[in-house]
Design an enzyme around this catalytic site. Structure first.
Site, PDB file in Angstrom:
ATOM      1  N   ASP A  12      38.283  34.565  46.509  1.00 35.21           N
ATOM      2  CA  ASP A  12      39.083  34.818  45.520  1.00 35.21           C
ATOM      3  C   ASP A  12      39.334  36.426  45.602  1.00 35.21           C
ATOM      4  O   ASP A  12      38.932  37.016  46.476  1.00 35.21           O
ATOM      5  CB  ASP A  12      38.268  34.678  43.945  1.00 35.21           C
ATOM      6  CG  ASP A  12      39.226  35.304  42.867  1.00 35.21           C
ATOM      7  OD1 ASP A  12      40.330  34.941  42.762  1.00 35.21           O
ATOM      8  OD2 ASP A  12      38.405  36.080  42.075  1.00 35.21           O
ATOM      9  N   SER A  13      40.474  36.894  44.708  1.00 36.91           N
ATOM     10  CA  SER A  13      40.563  38.535  44.926  1.00 36.91           C
ATOM     11  C   SER A  13      39.412  39.368  44.459  1.00 36.91           C
ATOM     12  O   SER A  13      39.120  40.402  44.640  1.00 36.91           O
ATOM     13  CB  SER A  13      41.773  38.730  44.087  1.00 36.91           C
ATOM     14  OG  SER A  13      41.599  38.169  42.634  1.00 36.91           O
ATOM     15  N   TYR A  44      45.639  40.778  43.034  1.00 40.94           N
ATOM     16  CA  TYR A  44      46.570  39.911  43.664  1.00 40.94           C
ATOM     17  C   TYR A  44      47.681  39.482  42.918  1.00 40.94           C
ATOM     18  O   TYR A  44      48.916  39.410  43.418  1.00 40.94           O
ATOM     19  CB  TYR A  44      45.911  38.603  44.422  1.00 40.94           C
ATOM     20  CG  TYR A  44      45.186  38.848  45.581  1.00 40.94           C
ATOM     21  CD1 TYR A  44      44.547  39.826  46.001  1.00 40.94           C
ATOM     22  CD2 TYR A  44      44.559  37.493  46.287  1.00 40.94           C
ATOM     23  CE1 TYR A  44      43.694  39.813  47.067  1.00 40.94           C
ATOM     24  CE2 TYR A  44      43.894  37.389  47.264  1.00 40.94           C
ATOM     25  CZ  TYR A  44      43.333  38.530  47.611  1.00 40.94           C
ATOM     26  OH  TYR A  44      42.429  38.712  48.667  1.00 40.94           O
ATOM     27  N   GLY A  45      47.506  39.402  41.805  1.00 47.31           N
ATOM     28  CA  GLY A  45      48.433  38.857  40.705  1.00 47.31           C
ATOM     29  C   GLY A  45      49.958  39.731  40.683  1.00 47.31           C
ATOM     30  O   GLY A  45      50.768  39.333  40.207  1.00 47.31           O
ATOM     31  N   CYS A  75      41.439  30.721  43.453  1.00 42.03           N
ATOM     32  CA  CYS A  75      42.341  31.882  42.863  1.00 42.03           C
ATOM     33  C   CYS A  75      43.647  31.248  42.815  1.00 42.03           C
ATOM     34  O   CYS A  75      44.348  30.618  43.851  1.00 42.03           O
ATOM     35  CB  CYS A  75      42.342  33.287  44.149  1.00 42.03           C
ATOM     36  SG  CYS A  75      43.759  34.233  43.319  1.00 42.03           S
ATOM     37  N   ASN A  76      44.259  31.220  41.707  1.00 44.11           N
ATOM     38  CA  ASN A  76      45.343  30.643  41.254  1.00 44.11           C
ATOM     39  C   ASN A  76      46.783  31.278  42.062  1.00 44.11           C
ATOM     40  O   ASN A  76      47.467  30.730  42.579  1.00 44.11           O
ATOM     41  CB  ASN A  76      45.581  30.575  39.844  1.00 44.11           C
ATOM     42  CG  ASN A  76      44.806  29.674  38.928  1.00 44.11           C
ATOM     43  OD1 ASN A  76      45.219  28.516  38.640  1.00 44.11           O
ATOM     44  ND2 ASN A  76      43.436  30.121  38.789  1.00 44.11           N
ATOM     45  N   THR A  77      46.580  32.783  42.083  1.00 39.54           N
ATOM     46  CA  THR A  77      47.551  33.350  42.766  1.00 39.54           C
ATOM     47  C   THR A  77      47.610  33.110  44.243  1.00 39.54           C
ATOM     48  O   THR A  77      48.828  33.014  44.624  1.00 39.54           O
ATOM     49  CB  THR A  77      47.398  34.910  42.556  1.00 39.54           C
ATOM     50  OG1 THR A  77      47.092  35.249  41.075  1.00 39.54           O
ATOM     51  CG2 THR A  77      48.645  35.604  42.841  1.00 39.54           C
ATOM     52  N   GLU A 154      37.244  42.267  35.020  1.00 41.14           N
ATOM     53  CA  GLU A 154      36.544  42.999  36.328  1.00 41.14           C
ATOM     54  C   GLU A 154      35.744  44.247  35.423  1.00 41.14           C
ATOM     55  O   GLU A 154      34.769  44.483  36.015  1.00 41.14           O
ATOM     56  CB  GLU A 154      37.471  43.612  37.204  1.00 41.14           C
ATOM     57  CG  GLU A 154      38.390  42.424  37.904  1.00 41.14           C
ATOM     58  CD  GLU A 154      37.668  42.015  39.126  1.00 41.14           C
ATOM     59  OE1 GLU A 154      36.951  42.766  39.754  1.00 41.14           O
ATOM     60  OE2 GLU A 154      37.931  40.766  39.690  1.00 41.14           O
ATOM     61  N   CYS A 186      44.029  31.184  35.894  1.00 45.06           N
ATOM     62  CA  CYS A 186      43.541  32.073  36.510  1.00 45.06           C
ATOM     63  C   CYS A 186      42.025  32.408  36.442  1.00 45.06           C
ATOM     64  O   CYS A 186      41.512  32.097  35.616  1.00 45.06           O
ATOM     65  CB  CYS A 186      43.960  33.877  36.277  1.00 45.06           C
ATOM     66  SG  CYS A 186      43.114  35.094  36.892  1.00 45.06           S
ATOM     67  N   THR A 187      41.373  32.323  37.775  1.00 42.39           N
ATOM     68  CA  THR A 187      40.049  31.948  37.721  1.00 42.39           C
ATOM     69  C   THR A 187      39.331  33.137  37.311  1.00 42.39           C
ATOM     70  O   THR A 187      38.099  32.787  36.658  1.00 42.39           O
ATOM     71  CB  THR A 187      39.459  31.900  39.017  1.00 42.39           C
ATOM     72  OG1 THR A 187      39.771  33.001  40.188  1.00 42.39           O
ATOM     73  CG2 THR A 187      40.037  30.560  39.690  1.00 42.39           C
ATOM     74  N   HIS A 188      39.830  34.143  36.574  1.00 40.04           N
ATOM     75  CA  HIS A 188      38.950  35.265  35.702  1.00 40.04           C
ATOM     76  C   HIS A 188      39.134  34.824  34.375  1.00 40.04           C
ATOM     77  O   HIS A 188      38.041  35.037  33.788  1.00 40.04           O
ATOM     78  CB  HIS A 188      39.715  36.625  35.952  1.00 40.04           C
ATOM     79  CG  HIS A 188      39.423  37.383  36.967  1.00 40.04           C
ATOM     80  ND1 HIS A 188      40.065  36.856  38.452  1.00 40.04           N
ATOM     81  CD2 HIS A 188      38.889  38.406  37.398  1.00 40.04           C
ATOM     82  CE1 HIS A 188      39.786  37.805  39.255  1.00 40.04           C
ATOM     83  NE2 HIS A 188      39.066  38.880  38.809  1.00 40.04           N
TER      84      HIS A 188
HETATM   85  N1  DGL Z   1      41.574  35.210  39.711  1.00 37.06           N
HETATM   86  C1  DGL Z   1      42.770  35.317  40.398  1.00 37.06           C
HETATM   87  C2  DGL Z   1      43.543  34.092  39.993  1.00 37.06           C
HETATM   88  O1  DGL Z   1      43.213  33.003  39.700  1.00 37.06           O
HETATM   89  C3  DGL Z   1      43.706  36.435  40.382  1.00 37.06           C
HETATM   90  C4  DGL Z   1      43.403  37.738  39.819  1.00 37.06           C
HETATM   91  C5  DGL Z   1      44.198  38.684  40.553  1.00 37.06           C
HETATM   92  O2  DGL Z   1      43.770  39.181  41.605  1.00 37.06           O
HETATM   93  O3  DGL Z   1      45.190  39.365  39.941  1.00 37.06           O
HETATM   94  O4  DGL Z   1      45.000  34.155  39.960  1.00 37.06           O
END
Ligand code: DGL
Length: 272
Positions: A12-13, A44-45, A75-77, A154, A186-188
């Protein structure tokens, strides 16, 4: 042919993918995991596809040096922007989190109105809408990007009035659309679940793609003859690598994993 007792790579990011790793640990306790969090380059988003593709390829090259048998893009992105490309380039299986979340949401909705929250890149890609409409053409999908959620997570502000205020503003639009199912795309975001639940109310089903992703991984390993034959491996079953701030990552990981992370190693991902 990969060794079936080799680890699964998960990346993931940053810390968000730990919500997926946690679910894999729970559902597939005999699998070893090598986790990589790109803490130097998060988020990453808000980045372009070219950049995220370069990052994904570097991380995959790094994970391959750890001899992983399969990779989960937690990571979804990165899934939205790169899964098709990197999976086609790879001779080991690579899965993402989007198909899993989409499937659960389509199965859960009663009124056919599904909300998706995610990063700007994920929502902008329209991929959840595309995948779910293929699964069930009549449904309506409403996407909303929530760019402040990742920095809040974060920062560790999981239960904070500021986070609640931000969430209330973002989610208002989806409440007005009367969605009965909301994908935490988003996994966060599963780390903000209680705040999101409070705002959306108990009537809305919150979908965390991590659960279905771990199921999908289990099925895939089984199908490919890659499920671990070992019993729970006590000697370092899980390894964690990051591109920056290893101690901070370890502290965070320890607060959300049902397992004591003793060591997190920083590596120079630009070398891969
Ligand atoms: N956790 C990431 C996701 O699922 C992205 C968060 C990011 O880096 O912007 O998209």
């Amino acid at each position: 042919m990969s060794d079936r007792n080799a680890p699964v790579g998960v990346f993931d990011s940053g810390v968000g993918g730990l919500t997926v790793a946690r679910e894999i640990m729970r559902q597939l306790p005999n699998e070893r995991i090598v986790y990589f969090g790109d803490t130097a380059r998060v988020p990453y988003g808000s980045k372009s596809r070219d950049t995220v593709l370069r990052y994904s390829r570097q991380i995959i090259r790094f994970l391959r040096t750890r001899e992983v048998k399969a990779i989960v893009i937690a990571c979804n992105t990165a899934t939205a922007l790169t899964l098709d490309t990197v999976a086609a380039e790879s001779d080991i299986p690579i899965i993402g989190v989007i198909h899993a979340g989409a499937k659960t949401a389509v199965e859960s909705t009663r009124n056919g109105r599904i909300g998706v929250i995610g990063t700007e890149a994920t929502i902008g890609s329209g991929i959840y809408t595309e995948v779910m409409k293929k699964m069930k053409p009549g449904i309506q999908v409403f996407g909303k990007s929530c760019p402040l959620f990742v920095p809040l997570v974060e920062e560790g502000w999981l239960h904070d009035p500021v986070t609640e205020e931000v969430a209330a503003r973002y989610l208002k639009e989806l409440q007005d659309k009367d969605v009965d199912t909301l994908i935490l795309g988003c996994t966060h975001y599963p780390l903000l679940r209680s705040t999101i639940r409070k705002i959306m109310g108990d009537g809305v089903c919150l979908v965390n793609p991590a659960y279905e992703t771990a199921l999908e991984l289990g099925r895939l390993l089984e199908e490919k003859g890659l499920s671990s034959t070992g019993t729970k491996q006590e000697d370092f079953p899980y390894r964690f690598y990051v591109s920056d701030l290893a101690d901070e990552f370890r502290g965070f990981a320890n607060s959300i994993l049902p397992y004591d992370v003793e060591m997190t190693k920083k590596i120079d991902i630009e070398k891969y």
